[in-house]
Design a protein around this motif. Structure first.
Motif, PDB file in Angstrom:
ATOM      1  N   SER A 118       0.942  -1.331   0.071  1.00 23.09           N
ATOM      2  CA  SER A 118      -0.112  -0.144  -0.015  1.00 23.09           C
ATOM      3  C   SER A 118       0.921   1.460  -0.072  1.00 23.09           C
ATOM      4  CB  SER A 118      -0.785   0.020   1.151  1.00 23.09           C
ATOM      5  OG  SER A 118      -0.274   0.061   2.524  1.00 23.09           O
ATOM      6  N   ALA A 119       1.966   1.469   0.677  1.00 24.03           N
ATOM      7  CA  ALA A 119       2.898   2.472   0.710  1.00 24.03           C
ATOM      8  C   ALA A 119       3.136   2.740  -0.749  1.00 24.03           C
ATOM      9  CB  ALA A 119       4.264   2.061   1.642  1.00 24.03           C
ATOM     10  N   VAL A 120       3.779   1.694  -1.388  1.00 26.32           N
ATOM     11  CA  VAL A 120       4.115   1.990  -2.989  1.00 26.32           C
ATOM     12  C   VAL A 120       3.003   2.689  -3.660  1.00 26.32           C
ATOM     13  CG1 VAL A 120       5.074   1.178  -5.145  1.00 26.32           C
ATOM     14  CG2 VAL A 120       5.801  -0.170  -2.826  1.00 26.32           C
ATOM     15  N   LEU A 121       1.924   2.033  -3.652  1.00 29.52           N
ATOM     16  CA  LEU A 121       0.630   2.426  -4.401  1.00 29.52           C
ATOM     17  C   LEU A 121       0.282   3.815  -4.082  1.00 29.52           C
ATOM     18  CD1 LEU A 121      -1.311  -0.783  -4.617  1.00 29.52           C
ATOM     19  CD2 LEU A 121      -0.075   0.031  -6.302  1.00 29.52           C
ATOM     20  N   ALA A 122       0.208   4.075  -2.714  1.00 25.21           N
ATOM     21  CA  ALA A 122      -0.284   5.464  -2.255  1.00 25.21           C
ATOM     22  C   ALA A 122       0.690   6.514  -2.661  1.00 25.21           C
ATOM     23  CB  ALA A 122      -0.253   5.228  -0.606  1.00 25.21           C
ATOM     24  N   GLY A 123       2.007   6.291  -2.686  1.00 24.11           N
ATOM     25  CA  GLY A 123       2.984   7.169  -2.969  1.00 24.11           C
ATOM     26  C   GLY A 123       3.117   7.413  -4.629  1.00 24.11           C
ATOM     27  N   LEU A 124       2.567   6.418  -5.328  1.00 26.65           N
ATOM     28  CA  LEU A 124       2.392   6.695  -6.865  1.00 26.65           C
ATOM     29  C   LEU A 124       1.273   7.524  -6.883  1.00 26.65           C
ATOM     30  CD1 LEU A 124       2.914   3.271  -8.237  1.00 26.65           C
ATOM     31  CD2 LEU A 124       4.516   5.023  -8.525  1.00 26.65           C
ATOM     32  N   VAL A 125      -0.019   7.419  -6.232  1.00 23.58           N
ATOM     33  CA  VAL A 125      -1.257   8.239  -6.418  1.00 23.58           C
ATOM     34  C   VAL A 125      -0.688   9.580  -6.128  1.00 23.58           C
ATOM     35  CG1 VAL A 125      -3.532   8.718  -5.727  1.00 23.58           C
ATOM     36  CG2 VAL A 125      -2.637   6.286  -6.036  1.00 23.58           C
ATOM     37  N   ALA A 126      -0.173   9.885  -4.960  1.00 23.46           N
ATOM     38  CA  ALA A 126       0.339  11.149  -4.722  1.00 23.46           C
ATOM     39  C   ALA A 126       1.087  11.892  -5.543  1.00 23.46           C
ATOM     40  CB  ALA A 126       1.096  10.932  -3.117  1.00 23.46           C
ATOM     41  N   SER A 127       2.259  11.027  -5.995  1.00 21.95           N
ATOM     42  CA  SER A 127       3.215  11.536  -7.019  1.00 21.95           C
ATOM     43  C   SER A 127       2.383  11.949  -8.433  1.00 21.95           C
ATOM     44  CB  SER A 127       3.958  10.384  -7.393  1.00 21.95           C
ATOM     45  OG  SER A 127       5.030  10.044  -6.216  1.00 21.95           O
ATOM     46  N   ALA A 128       1.379  11.254  -8.568  1.00 23.07           N
ATOM     47  CA  ALA A 128       0.628  11.682  -9.815  1.00 23.07           C
ATOM     48  C   ALA A 128      -0.097  12.986  -9.574  1.00 23.07           C
ATOM     49  CB  ALA A 128      -0.548  10.534 -10.195  1.00 23.07           C
ATOM     50  N   PHE A 129      -0.336  13.115  -8.491  1.00 21.47           N
ATOM     51  CA  PHE A 129      -0.972  14.523  -8.099  1.00 21.47           C
ATOM     52  C   PHE A 129      -0.011  15.672  -8.238  1.00 21.47           C
ATOM     53  CE2 PHE A 129      -1.783  17.826  -4.796  1.00 21.47           C
ATOM     54  CZ  PHE A 129      -2.874  18.446  -5.260  1.00 21.47           C
ATOM     55  N   LEU A 130       1.336  15.394  -7.853  1.00 26.74           N
ATOM     56  CA  LEU A 130       2.300  16.367  -7.496  1.00 26.74           C
ATOM     57  C   LEU A 130       2.733  16.795  -9.038  1.00 26.74           C
ATOM     58  CD1 LEU A 130       3.645  15.794  -4.175  1.00 26.74           C
ATOM     59  CD2 LEU A 130       2.240  17.636  -4.704  1.00 26.74           C
ATOM     60  N   VAL A 131       3.375  15.620  -9.770  1.00 28.52           N
ATOM     61  CA  VAL A 131       3.982  15.783 -10.892  1.00 28.52           C
ATOM     62  C   VAL A 131       3.564  16.929 -11.824  1.00 28.52           C
ATOM     63  CG1 VAL A 131       4.547  14.622 -13.162  1.00 28.52           C
ATOM     64  CG2 VAL A 131       4.958  13.345 -10.937  1.00 28.52           C
ATOM     65  N   PRO A 132       2.178  17.157 -12.213  1.00 29.31           N
ATOM     66  CA  PRO A 132       1.902  18.175 -13.099  1.00 29.31           C
ATOM     67  C   PRO A 132       2.429  19.731 -12.671  1.00 29.31           C
ATOM     68  CG  PRO A 132       0.153  16.598 -13.000  1.00 29.31           C
ATOM     69  CD  PRO A 132       1.060  16.410 -11.811  1.00 29.31           C
ATOM     70  N   SER A 133       2.308  19.811 -11.357  1.00 33.22           N
ATOM     71  CA  SER A 133       2.686  21.076 -10.645  1.00 33.22           C
ATOM     72  C   SER A 133       4.193  21.350 -10.850  1.00 33.22           C
ATOM     73  CB  SER A 133       2.396  21.059  -9.556  1.00 33.22           C
ATOM     74  OG  SER A 133       3.172  20.210  -8.357  1.00 33.22           O
ATOM     75  N   ILE A 134       4.988  20.434 -11.098  1.00 34.85           N
ATOM     76  CA  ILE A 134       6.515  20.535 -11.584  1.00 34.85           C
ATOM     77  C   ILE A 134       6.663  20.019 -12.599  1.00 34.85           C
ATOM     78  CG2 ILE A 134       7.077  21.013  -9.057  1.00 34.85           C
ATOM     79  CD1 ILE A 134       8.709  18.582  -9.159  1.00 34.85           C
ATOM     80  N   TRP A 135       5.812  19.818 -13.634  1.00 38.52           N
ATOM     81  CA  TRP A 135       6.357  18.995 -14.890  1.00 38.52           C
ATOM     82  C   TRP A 135       7.114  20.146 -15.540  1.00 38.52           C
ATOM     83  CZ3 TRP A 135       6.843  14.393 -16.821  1.00 38.52           C
ATOM     84  CH2 TRP A 135       6.956  14.389 -18.155  1.00 38.52           C
TER      85      TRP A 135
END
Length: 527
Positions: free
Chosen positions: A192-209
């Protein structure tokens, strides 16, 4: 006008981040109670053995590196410099993350053996994969915090926690229904730690893409890479290690408690269950700390501001208020939990196993709350090395004594080891406080009133507890009204005693969130 707007933005951002952190902490503590109920003590043991590794990852991605990175971003004079810094940090942290993932994957069998259970290998490997998401999470959060925009961090933090908790509970439900092997359950739960991290990363990536893929021609000459690595390791490492205070003590337990129980003659399967019983105390301590530190945390950022403006009297007043509130709230939580421990254990975990060890573990609430307050004061005075020396002293003490304490006193010994280690850390940090602040820490009038309040709290809660047990009984259903009534009576006793004895000054009450309303209520009652 601009200065006021800037300060308003900073305080508003700090409030948003504080609220999201409190919600995330409550979720992080609360979900482990139904999880334990679903998978049992042995299943809980598997999860908690590896949990400190996840805790270290969270510290790097959320509460440690982002804080340091935000400081680096704030030091940059132009937007172009900030973007250049982000690129370099991503490069460094991706290399660091690859080292952690590969090293952790290869070292998993050895770590499992050192923990006394080679079957933990797959569970350890599932959790080290979370370090893949650490660079994006840490740099993105740090970048926006350095811009005084706390909203991306706050939202991503809540998203990550909600996704992880949902997956963990879902895995526990399926595992209990399908009768999975406890290690299979642990591996899926930790994924769950990996999956949750991926979801949170998907939220943050566009802001610094744009920064990640921007052309290098716009960038100035990069700062020396080795100097940046050095600062990340030394300065960032200090912040991360202290943010992981409780997790590091738990990590020592992972390597010593089960092995110590087996050395004491406990069968391996029983030792796993006993370690699971001991781990019941962690969510209770975490919830107690949320209550104990949420009030004083509002005051602590003001310490740095007062010091920078050289307002000595204001600095001392804020310190005294923060300390009084921290000590009082943490002691009330500690005393209440100790007085009610057998019934709380029965209510939350279906039996009273290990209540003595759990009661001792509750002392950690007041110790960690004080350590956090004192270390925040020292850090506001730029005395970072002392806090690290105190942390190292406590951890070394825990490592030296824990195995033998467990061998002689089983899980009670493990609880004692943590209390002793934290006490060493507290004494070292307290001794490092400036003389004027140490004198403010020894307010006899406040101390006597606080001791009296705690004695009344313990006595009243214990009497109500005994009376309710005689009326309702001792099973799990009966524990619910016992705990509710005891908590209500305890709160009334504390509130009445605090008001009657004037435990807090008017200034201290006003500084508490909602303090003005509390003060009006007190004045109405007195009149």
């Amino acid at each position: 006008m601009k200065q006021k707007s800037h300060l308003h933005k900073i305080f508003q951002g700090a409030l948003i981040l504080t609220l999201s952190t409190l919600i995330a902490k409550i979720l992080s503590a609360a979900y482990r109670i139904p999880f334990q109920n679903l998978v049992g003590d042995t299943g809980f043991y598997v999860y908690q053995q590896v949990y400190p590794l996840y805790g270290i990852g969270v510290t790097l991605a959320l509460s440690g590196l982002p804080v340091f990175i935000s400081k680096l971003v704030a030091e940059c004079k132009t937007q172009v410099e900030k973007e250049s810094l982000v690129r370099q940090l991503l490069q460094i942290l991706f290399v660091f993350a690859a080292f952690l993932v590969i090293g952790g994957w290869l070292a998993a069998p050895t770590l499992a053996t050192l923990m006394g259970d080679e079957h933990l290998t797959s569970t350890i490997r599932s959790v080290v994969l979370m370090f893949c998401t650490m660079p994006i999470l840490a740099v993105s959060r740090g970048y926006w915090q350095g811009q005084y925009n706390m909203i991306p961090t706050a939202i991503s933090q809540l998203i990550e926690q909600i996704v992880r908790v949902t997956i963990v509970i879902s895995v526990a439900v399926v595992a209990s229904q399908q009768r999975w092997n406890i290690y299979k359950m642990g591996t899926f739960a930790m994924s769950s730690a990996v999956l949750a991290g991926l979801v949170a990363s998907a939220f943050l990536v566009p802001s610094i893409w744009r920064i990640m893929i921007g052309t290098r021609s716009r960038q100035p000459a990069d700062r020396p890479l080795w100097g940046l690595v050095k600062r990340l390791v030394i300065e960032g490492g200090v912040v991360c290690l202290f943010a992981a205070l409780i997790v590091l003590f738990q990590l020592i337990d992972s390597f010593t408690v089960k092995r110590g129980l087996v050395a004491a003659g406990v069968a391996s399967i029983d030792a796993k269950a006993l370690k699971g019983v001991f781990d019941r105390g962690q969510p209770l301590v975490q919830l107690g700390l949320v209550v104990a530190t949420s009030f004083s945390a509002v005051l602590l950022p003001s310490l740095t501001t007062s010091r920078l403006k050289r307002k000595i009297i204001e600095f001392q007043r804020i310190y005294r208020s923060a300390l009084h509130i921290c000590i009082a709230m943490s002691l009330f939580a500690t005393v209440g939990l100790i007085a009610l421990m057998p019934q709380i254990n029965q209510l939350l975990f279906a039996n009273q196993n290990g209540s003595g060890a759990l009661a001792i573990s509750m002392i950690n609430i007041v110790l960690v709350a004080l350590i956090t307050t004192y270390s925040s004061v020292l850090q506001s005075l730029n005395r970072f090395s002392v806090t690290m020396f105190g942390l190292a002293g406590g951890l070394i003490t825990k490592m030296l004594i824990n195995f033998n304490l467990v061998k002689h006193f089983e899980i009670v010994g493990a609880a004692m080891g943590t209390v002793i280690g934290l006490l060493v850390t507290l004494l070292i940090i307290h001794a490092a406080l400036p003389e004027q602040l140490r004198r403010l820490s020894t307010d006899r009038n406040f101390s006597w009133k606080l001791i009296g309040t705690c004695l009344l709290l313990f006595g009243s809660v214990k009497m109500v507890d005994i009376g309710c047990v005689n009326i309702f009984g001792t099973d799990r259903v009966a524990a619910l009204p016992t705990v509710i009534i005891s908590v209500l009576i305890g709160c009334l006793v504390v509130l009445g005693t605090v008001m009657w004895w004037q435990l807090f000054s008017t200034r201290e009450i006003v500084t508490i969130p909602g303090g003005k309303r509390i003060l009006k209520l007190i004045n109405r009652v007195r009149n």
